[in-house]
Design a protein around this motif. Sequence first.
Motif, short mmCIF file in Angstrom:
data_model
loop_
_atom_site.label_atom_id
_atom_site.label_comp_id
_atom_site.label_asym_id
_atom_site.label_seq_id
_atom_site.Cartn_x
_atom_site.Cartn_y
_atom_site.Cartn_z
N ALA A 105 -1.89 -4.85 9.64
CA ALA A 105 -2.35 -3.61 10.30
C ALA A 105 -3.98 -3.76 10.16
O ALA A 105 -4.65 -3.34 11.13
N TRP A 106 -4.42 -4.04 8.93
CA TRP A 106 -5.91 -4.06 8.89
C TRP A 106 -6.43 -5.36 9.51
O TRP A 106 -7.56 -5.04 10.34
N LEU A 127 -12.76 -2.36 -7.20
CA LEU A 127 -11.37 -3.07 -6.57
C LEU A 127 -12.37 -4.15 -5.58
O LEU A 127 -11.61 -5.27 -5.44
N MET A 128 -13.36 -3.89 -5.01
CA MET A 128 -13.97 -4.97 -4.20
C MET A 128 -15.40 -4.64 -4.14
O MET A 128 -15.73 -3.57 -4.27
N PRO A 129 -16.15 -5.62 -4.09
CA PRO A 129 -17.62 -5.37 -4.03
C PRO A 129 -17.92 -4.97 -2.49
O PRO A 129 -17.58 -5.08 -1.55
N ALA A 130 -18.93 -3.91 -2.75
CA ALA A 130 -19.47 -3.23 -1.68
C ALA A 130 -20.78 -4.03 -1.09
O ALA A 130 -21.11 -5.02 -1.35
N ASP A 131 -21.48 -3.51 0.17
CA ASP A 131 -22.57 -4.30 0.69
C ASP A 131 -23.65 -4.31 -0.31
O ASP A 131 -24.78 -5.16 -0.37
N HIS A 137 -8.75 -6.28 4.81
CA HIS A 137 -7.77 -7.22 4.96
C HIS A 137 -7.85 -8.03 4.06
O HIS A 137 -6.78 -8.80 3.33
N ASP A 138 -9.03 -8.81 3.70
CA ASP A 138 -9.25 -9.79 2.77
C ASP A 138 -9.11 -9.48 1.40
O ASP A 138 -8.49 -10.23 0.54
N PHE A 139 -9.34 -8.23 0.76
CA PHE A 139 -8.97 -7.59 -0.44
C PHE A 139 -7.29 -7.66 -0.59
O PHE A 139 -6.84 -8.26 -1.72
N LEU A 140 -6.71 -7.36 0.34
CA LEU A 140 -5.21 -7.19 0.25
C LEU A 140 -4.63 -8.76 0.26
O LEU A 140 -3.68 -8.84 -0.45
N ARG A 141 -5.08 -9.53 1.19
CA ARG A 141 -4.71 -10.95 1.18
C ARG A 141 -4.91 -11.75 -0.34
O ARG A 141 -3.94 -12.35 -0.78
N ASP A 142 -6.04 -11.41 -0.91
CA ASP A 142 -6.54 -12.09 -1.97
C ASP A 142 -5.54 -11.60 -3.41
O ASP A 142 -5.20 -12.34 -4.22
N ARG A 143 -5.40 -10.22 -3.30
CA ARG A 143 -4.56 -9.71 -4.28
C ARG A 143 -3.34 -10.07 -4.26
O ARG A 143 -2.57 -10.39 -5.25
N ALA A 144 -2.66 -10.18 -3.00
CA ALA A 144 -1.34 -10.41 -2.78
C ALA A 144 -1.05 -12.00 -3.01
O ALA A 144 -0.07 -12.42 -3.81
N ALA A 145 -2.00 -12.69 -2.73
CA ALA A 145 -1.85 -14.15 -3.39
C ALA A 145 -1.85 -14.35 -4.81
O ALA A 145 -1.15 -15.38 -5.38
N LEU A 146 -2.38 -13.45 -5.51
CA LEU A 146 -2.36 -13.50 -6.93
C LEU A 146 -0.97 -12.67 -7.68
O LEU A 146 -0.92 -12.71 -8.79
N GLY A 147 -0.22 -12.17 -6.44
CA GLY A 147 0.52 -11.33 -6.95
C GLY A 147 0.33 -10.14 -7.59
O GLY A 147 1.41 -9.31 -8.52
N VAL A 148 -0.44 -9.43 -7.55
CA VAL A 148 -1.09 -8.26 -8.11
C VAL A 148 -0.53 -6.94 -7.24
O VAL A 148 -0.36 -6.91 -6.26
N GLU A 149 0.26 -6.39 -8.07
CA GLU A 149 0.91 -4.87 -7.56
C GLU A 149 -0.20 -3.67 -7.54
O GLU A 149 -0.96 -3.79 -8.56
#
Length: 257
Positions: free
Chosen positions: A236-237, A115-119, A211-223
């Motif tokens: 919250a994040w 879902l998101m790249p790690a370090d 936080h950034d993951f949720l923001r970016d997926r929400a901008a794309l409308g991904v559920e």
Amino acid sequence: MLPEQETPLTGGNVAAGLVRVGDTVRRPVGYWTPAVHALLEHLWSVGFRGAPRPLGIDEKGREVLTYAEGEVPWPSHFDLLDPLDQLARVGRLVRELHDALSTFNPPLDAQWNVLMPADRDELIIHHDLAPWNLVIGDRWVFIDWDNAGPGSRLWDVAYAVHGFIPMSAHPEWQRADAGPRLRVFADAYGLDEQQRRELAPMLTARTWAMHDFLRDRAALGVEPWATHWRTGHGDAWRSDAEYTERHTGRWRRALLG
């Protein structure tokens, strides 16, 4: 013979279609399921019992896993993790998990639900070690392995610390003893000095990443991420990330003092 009764399992933020059948859990499969099953079978083969065991695919095309009996701490049973010895047990369990994962060689055709790249790519990790994915019973078991994939020990630890301390800006969850609890977790895991130095800033980076993951997926409308963002998960994040960042010196002192 009558088929065994299916009991829906609820309470998660993401997964749907989970049912209990006897001593098993049946879940929808994904392209990542074969890789996750190989990982879970490896954990069992090396003696780690803090994860479900895969039992194949049922006649309805669902994955079959062993059922873990017990309580999930978050949010109603967090008192189970208040005692420092219980928190230390989580830290030791995470270390045992990572040590077991360090000997896992993924199949050449493994596909992961990243879902998101790690370090960095150090080993295959859980990516969601948290009190909503821990079952406390006769055995302590981490569940929900769908997002397992490449990452690092500290990436997993930083996320675990956020949930198990917890490091929260919310008045109901903010802890005056967050620093001492962080030290207990780090000691139980066995972090060395270099890892402790790296973990202090990573606590903030890992929280901002959510936080950034949720923001970016929400901008794309991904559920379901768009709904999570709309219902306040992003706020919250962000609050937790700002809180964690403000107290970086406190975390450094707890880890290294």
